[in-house]
Write an enzyme that holds these catalytic residues in place. Sequence first.
Site: not given
Length: 109
Positions: A7, A30, A83, A89, A94, A96, A98
Amino acid sequence: MEDCIFCKIINKEIPSNFVYENEDVIAINDLNPKAETHVLVIPKKHVASLNELNDETEALKIFKGIKETVKKLGLTDYRTVINTGKNAGQTVFHLHVHILAGKLSIENL
Ligand code: 5GP
Ligand code: ZN
């Protein structure tokens, strides 16, 4: 949401380079990449994890954001990972997605 790193990135309280942005999602590199390309697609609306995602429209917006991000990156071959839960993991609560492409540094994320 207070004390949520993503956020803060979305609200620009923490500076970050957005590799893609639309009205519903951002995409950032990342911090600790596990592949040549390792981007996170993050909905602007705070949802803690996939378990808390109950809005189909929001889910579609995330998929649209993924597709627009890979298009912008010029990727046709990539892996997507979500995840969910700390035992699987998840470290940032929040939601997301990958996006991993190119040489992976580990087999499993
Ligand atoms: P998770 O383990 O929750 O699925 O993924 C969280 C990811 O967020 C990790 O790959 C981690 O490297 C990344 N990450 C954590 N904090 C930050 C940050 O402040 N900036 C960026 N760009 N990535 C972060
Ligand atoms: Zn958040």
